[in-house]
Scaffold this active site. Structure first.
Site, PDB file in Angstrom:
ATOM      1  N   LYS A   1       0.637  -1.328  -0.023  1.00 48.02           N
ATOM      2  CA  LYS A   1       0.080   0.087  -0.006  1.00 48.02           C
ATOM      3  C   LYS A   1       0.881   1.314  -0.165  1.00 48.02           C
ATOM      4  O   LYS A   1       0.362   2.348   0.199  1.00 48.02           O
ATOM      5  CB  LYS A   1      -1.015  -0.024   1.151  1.00 48.02           C
ATOM      6  CG  LYS A   1      -2.042  -0.961   1.011  1.00 48.02           C
ATOM      7  CD  LYS A   1      -3.129  -0.506   2.337  1.00 48.02           C
ATOM      8  CE  LYS A   1      -2.675  -1.139   3.718  1.00 48.02           C
ATOM      9  NZ  LYS A   1      -3.916  -0.645   4.577  1.00 48.02           N
ATOM     10  N   LYS A  52       2.859   2.253   2.490  1.00 47.91           N
ATOM     11  CA  LYS A  52       2.902   2.778   3.820  1.00 47.91           C
ATOM     12  C   LYS A  52       3.936   1.961   4.649  1.00 47.91           C
ATOM     13  O   LYS A  52       4.267   1.116   4.467  1.00 47.91           O
ATOM     14  CB  LYS A  52       1.545   2.536   4.576  1.00 47.91           C
ATOM     15  CG  LYS A  52       0.263   3.668   4.021  1.00 47.91           C
ATOM     16  CD  LYS A  52      -0.946   3.267   5.013  1.00 47.91           C
ATOM     17  CE  LYS A  52      -1.802   4.458   4.966  1.00 47.91           C
ATOM     18  NZ  LYS A  52      -2.805   4.411   6.052  1.00 47.91           N
TER      19      LYS A  52
HETATM   20  N1  C2G Z   1     -10.194   6.974   9.929  1.00 46.76           N
HETATM   21  C1  C2G Z   1     -10.870   8.153  10.495  1.00 46.76           C
HETATM   22  N2  C2G Z   1     -10.755   9.397  10.799  1.00 46.76           N
HETATM   23  C2  C2G Z   1      -9.307   9.545  10.837  1.00 46.76           C
HETATM   24  C3  C2G Z   1      -8.542   8.637  10.460  1.00 46.76           C
HETATM   25  C4  C2G Z   1      -8.777   7.533  10.046  1.00 46.76           C
HETATM   26  O1  C2G Z   1     -12.297   7.856  10.641  1.00 46.76           O
HETATM   27  N3  C2G Z   1      -9.144  10.935  11.001  1.00 46.76           N
HETATM   28  C5  C2G Z   1     -10.679   5.573   9.597  1.00 46.76           C
HETATM   29  C6  C2G Z   1     -10.181   5.481   8.342  1.00 46.76           C
HETATM   30  O2  C2G Z   1     -11.368   6.127   7.278  1.00 46.76           O
HETATM   31  C7  C2G Z   1     -10.217   3.906   8.054  1.00 46.76           C
HETATM   32  C8  C2G Z   1      -9.808   3.686   9.770  1.00 46.76           C
HETATM   33  O3  C2G Z   1      -9.673   4.779  10.378  1.00 46.76           O
HETATM   34  O4  C2G Z   1     -11.685   3.540   7.955  1.00 46.76           O
HETATM   35  C9  C2G Z   1      -8.258   2.971   9.560  1.00 46.76           C
HETATM   36  O5  C2G Z   1      -7.576   4.101   8.846  1.00 46.76           O
HETATM   37  P1  C2G Z   1      -6.078   3.544   8.320  1.00 46.76           P
HETATM   38  O6  C2G Z   1      -5.467   2.927   9.406  1.00 46.76           O
HETATM   39  O7  C2G Z   1      -5.513   4.911   7.646  1.00 46.76           O
HETATM   40  O8  C2G Z   1      -6.309   2.600   7.223  1.00 46.76           O
HETATM   41  P2  C2G Z   1      -5.851   2.334   5.740  1.00 46.76           P
HETATM   42  O9  C2G Z   1      -4.425   2.342   5.995  1.00 46.76           O
HETATM   43  O10 C2G Z   1      -6.465   3.344   4.857  1.00 46.76           O
HETATM   44  O11 C2G Z   1      -6.098   0.896   5.584  1.00 46.76           O
HETATM   45  O12 C2G Z   1      -8.092  -2.537   2.761  1.00 46.76           O
HETATM   46  C10 C2G Z   1      -8.338  -1.102   3.438  1.00 46.76           C
HETATM   47  C11 C2G Z   1      -7.400  -0.696   3.878  1.00 46.76           C
HETATM   48  O13 C2G Z   1      -6.417  -1.799   4.986  1.00 46.76           O
HETATM   49  C12 C2G Z   1      -7.506   0.599   4.627  1.00 46.76           C
END
Ligand code: C2G
Length: 153
Positions: free
Chosen positions: A45, A47
């Site tokens: 991804k 990251k």
């Molecule tokens: N999130 C949120 N508000 C924020 C930051 C994050 O609601 N200020 C939510 C994101 O939208 C997501 C969850 O927290 O639903 C986890 O975010 P991340 O850890 O950034 O997830 P990500 O790396 O985007 O992984 O297959 C899907 C991916 O694994 C999603």
């Protein structure tokens, strides 16, 4: 009929935005399953989490809104997990809006509003100001300022 909700995320440097989305997702059903992205999958991804996978999944597992936490190892596993766990609702933050609509042929797909003003990316940016290189640079700047002050006084 008890409803099962499924979501995925990295949950690095766990913060209130993560907690809010898990709380809201749990409220949509009776059981919440969370796929936590492995470090290897995060590399896919693009990251690089600060907190290693085994600690991130332990933290997510310990959240009272989470009934089960599983590793997320690839993009394709969502359909398998939906079948394996008898999922009714797939939910995720709206930064992914539209990206998982295809799952709508087997489950209800929900995009929840993100929590404003907090993000792991921003936290990492702030933390990077304290990394060694920046501190060294700061030291040099302060040294030259105190040198100038000495010369002026
Ligand atoms: N999130 C949120 N508000 C924020 C930051 C994050 O609601 N200020 C939510 C994101 O939208 C997501 C969850 O927290 O639903 C986890 O975010 P991340 O850890 O950034 O997830 P990500 O790396 O985007 O992984 O297959 C899907 C991916 O694994 C999603």
């Amino acid at each position: 009929m008890a409803k099962t909700v499924l979501t995925y995320g990295t949950f690095d440097l766990f913060h209130i935005g993560h907690l809010n989305v898990l709380k809201r997702l749990r409220a949509l059903g009776d059981r919440l399953i969370v796929g936590v992205s492995t470090d290897e999958f995060n590399a896919v991804k693009g990251k690089k989490p600060v907190v290693p996978f085994d600690q991130r999944i332990e933290i997510v597992r310990s959240i009272k809104y989470v009934d089960q936490a599983i590793p997320e190892e690839n993009w394709e596993q969502k359909r398998l997990d939906i079948q394996r766990y008898g999922v009714d609702i797939f939910g995720i933050g709206d930064d992914w809006r539209g990206k998982f609509d295809d799952l709508g042929d087997s489950v209800e797909v929900v995009y929840l509003p993100r929590t404003e003003g907090i993000s792991t990316t921003e936290m990492k940016r702030v933390l990077s100001a304290f990394d060694e290189r920046h501190v060294e640079q700061l030291k040099r700047t302060l040294d030259s300022i105190s040198q100038i002050v000495k010369e002026l006084s």
